[in-house]
Design a protein around this motif. Structure first.
Motif, PDB file in Angstrom:
ATOM      1  N   PRO A   1       0.809  -1.223   0.000  1.00 20.20           N
ATOM      2  CA  PRO A   1       0.000   0.000   0.000  1.00 20.20           C
ATOM      3  C   PRO A   1       0.844   1.277   0.000  1.00 20.20           C
ATOM      4  O   PRO A   1       0.519   2.250  -0.695  1.00 20.20           O
ATOM      5  N   ASP A   2       1.947   1.287   0.769  1.00 19.93           N
ATOM      6  CA  ASP A   2       2.746   2.520   0.785  1.00 19.93           C
ATOM      7  C   ASP A   2       3.549   2.694  -0.507  1.00 19.93           C
ATOM      8  O   ASP A   2       3.834   3.815  -0.931  1.00 19.93           O
ATOM      9  N   MET A   3       3.895   1.588  -1.136  1.00 20.95           N
ATOM     10  CA  MET A   3       4.544   1.678  -2.449  1.00 20.95           C
ATOM     11  C   MET A   3       3.583   2.318  -3.468  1.00 20.95           C
ATOM     12  O   MET A   3       3.961   3.192  -4.248  1.00 20.95           O
ATOM     13  N   PHE A   4       2.324   1.872  -3.408  1.00 21.90           N
ATOM     14  CA  PHE A   4       1.281   2.419  -4.268  1.00 21.90           C
ATOM     15  C   PHE A   4       1.133   3.923  -4.039  1.00 21.90           C
ATOM     16  O   PHE A   4       1.093   4.729  -4.976  1.00 21.90           O
ATOM     17  N   TYR A   5       1.106   4.292  -2.758  1.00 22.55           N
ATOM     18  CA  TYR A   5       0.985   5.706  -2.376  1.00 22.55           C
ATOM     19  C   TYR A   5       2.160   6.516  -2.933  1.00 22.55           C
ATOM     20  O   TYR A   5       1.985   7.563  -3.562  1.00 22.55           O
ATOM     21  N   CYS A   6       3.373   6.007  -2.733  1.00 23.17           N
ATOM     22  CA  CYS A   6       4.564   6.754  -3.148  1.00 23.17           C
ATOM     23  C   CYS A   6       4.653   6.841  -4.674  1.00 23.17           C
ATOM     24  O   CYS A   6       5.114   7.846  -5.227  1.00 23.17           O
ATOM     25  N   MET A   7       4.211   5.781  -5.336  1.00 27.84           N
ATOM     26  CA  MET A   7       4.255   5.784  -6.798  1.00 27.84           C
ATOM     27  C   MET A   7       3.290   6.849  -7.338  1.00 27.84           C
ATOM     28  O   MET A   7       3.620   7.593  -8.262  1.00 27.84           O
ATOM     29  N   LYS A   8       2.105   6.916  -6.731  1.00 25.31           N
ATOM     30  CA  LYS A   8       1.125   7.946  -7.116  1.00 25.31           C
ATOM     31  C   LYS A   8       1.693   9.344  -6.843  1.00 25.31           C
ATOM     32  O   LYS A   8       1.564  10.258  -7.667  1.00 25.31           O
ATOM     33  N   LEU A   9       2.310   9.496  -5.679  1.00 26.22           N
ATOM     34  CA  LEU A   9       2.903  10.792  -5.324  1.00 26.22           C
ATOM     35  C   LEU A   9       3.937  11.203  -6.376  1.00 26.22           C
ATOM     36  O   LEU A   9       3.966  12.357  -6.834  1.00 26.22           O
ATOM     37  N   LEU A  10       4.766  10.257  -6.762  1.00 24.48           N
ATOM     38  CA  LEU A  10       5.794  10.535  -7.770  1.00 24.48           C
ATOM     39  C   LEU A  10       5.150  10.930  -9.096  1.00 24.48           C
ATOM     40  O   LEU A  10       5.518  11.938  -9.712  1.00 24.48           O
ATOM     41  N   GLU A  11       4.173  10.135  -9.513  1.00 22.69           N
ATOM     42  CA  GLU A  11       3.560  10.394 -10.819  1.00 22.69           C
ATOM     43  C   GLU A  11       2.825  11.727 -10.846  1.00 22.69           C
ATOM     44  O   GLU A  11       2.842  12.438 -11.846  1.00 22.69           O
ATOM     45  N   GLU A  12       2.171  12.070  -9.719  1.00 23.81           N
ATOM     46  CA  GLU A  12       1.332  13.267  -9.732  1.00 23.81           C
ATOM     47  C   GLU A  12       2.095  14.543  -9.402  1.00 23.81           C
ATOM     48  O   GLU A  12       1.687  15.626  -9.800  1.00 23.81           O
ATOM     49  N   THR A  13       3.188  14.428  -8.644  1.00 24.00           N
ATOM     50  CA  THR A  13       3.888  15.649  -8.206  1.00 24.00           C
ATOM     51  C   THR A  13       5.358  15.689  -8.607  1.00 24.00           C
ATOM     52  O   THR A  13       5.993  16.733  -8.507  1.00 24.00           O
ATOM     53  N   GLY A  14       5.919  14.543  -9.011  1.00 17.43           N
ATOM     54  CA  GLY A  14       7.355  14.518  -9.306  1.00 17.43           C
ATOM     55  C   GLY A  14       8.216  14.391  -8.066  1.00 17.43           C
ATOM     56  O   GLY A  14       9.445  14.437  -8.153  1.00 17.43           O
ATOM     57  N   ILE A  15       7.574  14.226  -6.899  1.00 17.52           N
ATOM     58  CA  ILE A  15       8.344  14.119  -5.647  1.00 17.52           C
ATOM     59  C   ILE A  15       8.650  12.651  -5.365  1.00 17.52           C
ATOM     60  O   ILE A  15       7.767  11.805  -5.374  1.00 17.52           O
ATOM     61  N   CYS A  16       9.917  12.388  -5.125  1.00 21.65           N
ATOM     62  CA  CYS A  16      10.385  11.016  -4.959  1.00 21.65           C
ATOM     63  C   CYS A  16      10.668  10.730  -3.490  1.00 21.65           C
ATOM     64  O   CYS A  16      11.591  11.297  -2.908  1.00 21.65           O
ATOM     65  N   VAL A  17       9.841   9.891  -2.875  1.00 19.09           N
ATOM     66  CA  VAL A  17      10.080   9.469  -1.492  1.00 19.09           C
ATOM     67  C   VAL A  17      10.104   7.945  -1.480  1.00 19.09           C
ATOM     68  O   VAL A  17       9.680   7.303  -2.443  1.00 19.09           O
ATOM     69  N   VAL A  18      10.617   7.371  -0.395  1.00 15.60           N
ATOM     70  CA  VAL A  18      10.768   5.913  -0.341  1.00 15.60           C
ATOM     71  C   VAL A  18       9.733   5.335   0.614  1.00 15.60           C
ATOM     72  O   VAL A  18       9.608   5.794   1.750  1.00 15.60           O
ATOM     73  N   PRO A  19       8.971   4.315   0.172  1.00 11.82           N
ATOM     74  CA  PRO A  19       7.933   3.741   1.022  1.00 11.82           C
ATOM     75  C   PRO A  19       8.515   3.107   2.285  1.00 11.82           C
ATOM     76  O   PRO A  19       9.582   2.493   2.254  1.00 11.82           O
TER      77      PRO A  19
END
Lengths: 493, 493
Positions: free
Chosen positions: A432-450
């Motif tokens: 679930p957190d990988m999904f969240y972070c992937m969405k965050l990356l795709e929508e904002t360009g911000i790269c964080v690690v789950p």
């Protein structure tokens, strides 16, 4: 066949001593090119497959450079193709002390020692390092344990840091970054099969190097959980629980402490550390203290039987400098450690030099002192401000909770992920957190690690985000995360 | 107790965000110092002993940095204590191309890009490297596979070297020296237990990194012998013998070729290499071609499924640059390789930059071209002269036989050791050639490595000696070895 045809033209290199030089080189090059000429083997027939490869390596997980980071890299390349501008993704520069590149440049190209544009204290440091290097050059191999005078400087640094309690240069081992030190020590410690396989106790959340190396070495990972409700404190009762349960299926031999925590950033109390030492003593555990994040001015660390660590001062890490201090090791094991290190010849000498500068900051009276002090105050002040800013802003967002940031360049906030989003993630075969972070990356360009890459209590979710970008950029980033999170909660409500 | 007393004075560090900066640092430092305060445990009770340590690590042998080199280091330190002069022991500087340190200094301290004292082609190279680095700095982590543009440059270099047969940058992996590449690839390849443990075929004599890594990984070392009577040629019939015998007790999966040989220095013929490839194909072996010594202008190398290697140009090796080219690897295994590399974050970025300079020598028309060409001719010409000198002189000594030196910076002569000396060695519990080399070191100060560290046919003895010292010094060294050898034969006649 193209390859073969292209290469047959060249004659066979002579095999006499006169072939030294160009013809030797071309004979060998030809041999190499010939090696690429081979009958095609279909993919089904490949020799090395997931089935035949080393199963321990296959089992390794390493989230910090996992799919999210790969995806971010792809986006970055794509944007570079689309425009010639740079994508401001992660990382971030820092105005590091100018003494550092000055000394490094002097060591690299000693002709510059005659140049009037370098300060005397930079030259003094460079001369000292070069005099201790083979051939007076960073380009020669060093002793496997590291350059003598640099080990002396590291020991002096630890002695100062610890209020005069002496450190012995013979106990200092320079390494290729912290990762190298950790994996080398664990490699020596691991043994046994079946129920006597070595158990290695690590905190959860942890820096995933530990779980990766434990997997590579086919050891047993023994988790103890940090107490998120209590600012990620380490509780000795939790250590006791973990070691007792582990004894059923392995032989717990090593206790890893990460202090300041990574990714959690907490600094443990003196009482806690004392308790940990007594616990390790009682349980006869080899104590491995990862203090990489101890000082933003170059890391440090130690073993009790003991390791100690490298610089993570921004703009230093690429040099892969590091050290470990190993205390109370049996002399025979010291010999084994040196032998193991020597198989890799030596750590990069440029990284060793970098370490020397980091443990030798300018002192009052030296030419670079004032500028250095200003830069240091500014960097540390900025980090403190950004840590507070990040904590405050995250805690204003519904569904995000962030502990105080004490000793890390990261925040590791807990995020609430609604049931519908968990389902959506499962449909994508993602955590679930990988999904969240992937969405965050795709929508904002911000790269964080789950958080799942670091480990977390079941049912809780986190991500790790750096606070290194400049204040204004960080504010923008935090605002975007906030907006994203609120939208995410709505979307999957 | 001294430690404890010394430290109790400090208060407990605060655990609030405001502790970021100095107080965070001292709280952590204190925690670290506390870790050194522990009840004394007697030596007998130590947790980690030769009995409890990793048995594979214990089994590792690594002669190149073994007792002889340790002894030499002791003598060197002793002499430094006695006088302030330097002991001319091994190593040896070289007047390497000045473009190299220039580009490295520019990359390290980019302010120098404005200096008029650097040539334009050096600046061009430095700018290109820096633009590809995170934060435009060698100090940031790079991608785990290495900086993109440096991998492109390595691929272009291989393509040129191989007469236009293209190399793909995606197949290039930058490493921390050659050792790192070799151990990473072997780590992926090794699997199985009992009779299906992975067999790794290596030449004898070999560079002892191979035997060390095979031992670390608990794989099976499968020896094939190079033909000393035929200038250390590789004979495919010997490969066939070795693989057939190995199949009784393991699963031979990897064939390592070292070309030019190390420590033997021979360059294999094209016919031989073609035979080897067909053999590997028939036997379904993963072919690992170590071409570290291929070109004194920066090494190279490849895998068939394939690795390829670093610079050994004198005065570069300390940067621990290296690369491997991996051909024909299953995409899933490529993913596994990248994952494994990413656990160590990245190779030293300064070493990557060094590799870029090495594969990008100045070309006609560039400012540094003429000087570079002169320096290169001079270095290669010197090596060729010294190779011939060494071979000729050794072959004049009764009881020494030396094959032509083709592609190495070493000689690996065969030495006759009389029966009485063999007995004396046994009385000292030493291998006969170790005994010989230890005596040579003690009597002359010359440090060479016994052949037993590389492997040799039973009953034969060798040593490895560098030919890097300047001609006049080398002559003196050779004369001393000659005198020593003649005395040795007399003494133990």
């Amino acid at each position: 066949m193209q390859r073969a045809a292209a290469l047959v033209r060249r004659g066979c290199g002579p095999r006499t001593p006169s072939s030294w030089g160009r013809s030797q080189s071309s004979a060998a090059a030809e041999a190499s090119a010939v090696l690429k000429v081979r009958p095609e083997r279909s993919r089904r027939e490949r020799i090395l497959t997931l089935e035949s490869m080393n199963p321990q390596v296959k089992a390794v997980e390493y989230a910090v450079r996992g799919p999210i980071v790969l995806k971010a890299g792809e986006i970055e390349l794509e944007l570079q193709r689309l425009s010639s501008s740079q994508w401001p993704l992660g990382g971030a520069g820092s105005s590091a002390c100018v003494l550092f590149p000055q000394v490094m440049a002097l060591c690299t190209y000693p002709n510059l020692l005659d140049s009037p544009s370098f300060p005397e204290d930079a030259k003094k440091r460079a001369r000292r390092i070069l005099q201790a290097c083979g051939g007076n050059s960073l380009g020669s191999y060093s002793a496997s344990q590291g350059v003598n005078c640099i080990r002396e400087d590291v020991a002096a640094y630890i002695t100062r840091r610890d209020g005069g309690v002496p450190a012995d240069p013979d106990n200092i081992y320079l390494t290729t970054g912290a990762s190298d030190g950790i994996s080398t020590i664990l490699k020596i410690l691991v043994s046994g099969g079946g129920k006597s396989r070595t158990g290695v106790m690590i905190p959860i959340p942890q820096y995933p190097l530990y779980s990766a190396v434990i997997s590579e070495l086919d050891a047993i990972q023994v988790n103890y959980y940090l107490d998120e409700e209590n600012c990620w404190a380490l509780n000795v009762n939790e250590l006791r629980r973990a070691v007792q349960e582990a004894k059923d299926h392995c032989d717990p031999k090593v206790l890893c402490i990460i202090n300041p925590g990574n990714p959690t950033g907490q600094v443990q109390s003196r009482k806690c550390i004392e308790d940990v030492i007594h616990f390790a003593w009682e349980e006869k555990l080899f104590l491995l203290a990862d203090e990489v994040r101890m000082s933003p001015l170059g890391g440090s660390g130690s073993f009790y039987n003991w390791w100690s660590s490298p610089s993570l001062w921004p703009s230093r890490c690429g040099y892969r400098g590091g050290y470990m201090e190993v205390i109370n090791l049996h002399p025979e094991i010291k010999g084994q450690l040196v032998k193991l290190l020597s198989v890799r010849l030596c750590p990069p000498v440029s990284g060793q030099a970098a370490m020397d500068i980091v443990v030798n900051p300018p002192v009052a009276g030296e030419e670079s002192f004032e500028q250095f002090s200003r830069e240091k105050e500014s960097v540390l002040g900025n980090l403190a401000r950004k840590a507070k800013l990040t904590e405050d802003l995250f805690n204003q967002v519904p569904g995000i909770h962030c502990n105080p940031l004490q000793g890390a360049m990261y925040a590791f906030p807990r995020i609430f992920i609604p049931a519908k989003a968990v389902e959506a993630a499962q449909a994508h075969q993602m955590a679930p957190d990988m999904f969240y972070c992937m969405k965050l990356l795709e929508e904002t360009g911000i790269c964080v690690v789950p958080g799942s890459g670091f480990g977390q209590r079941e049912g809780t979710y986190h991500f790790r985000m750096t606070i290194l970008p400049p204040v204004e950029k960080l504010k923008t980033v935090l605002q975007k995360v906030k907006d994203f999170h609120i939208n995410f909660l709505e979307k999957y409500a």
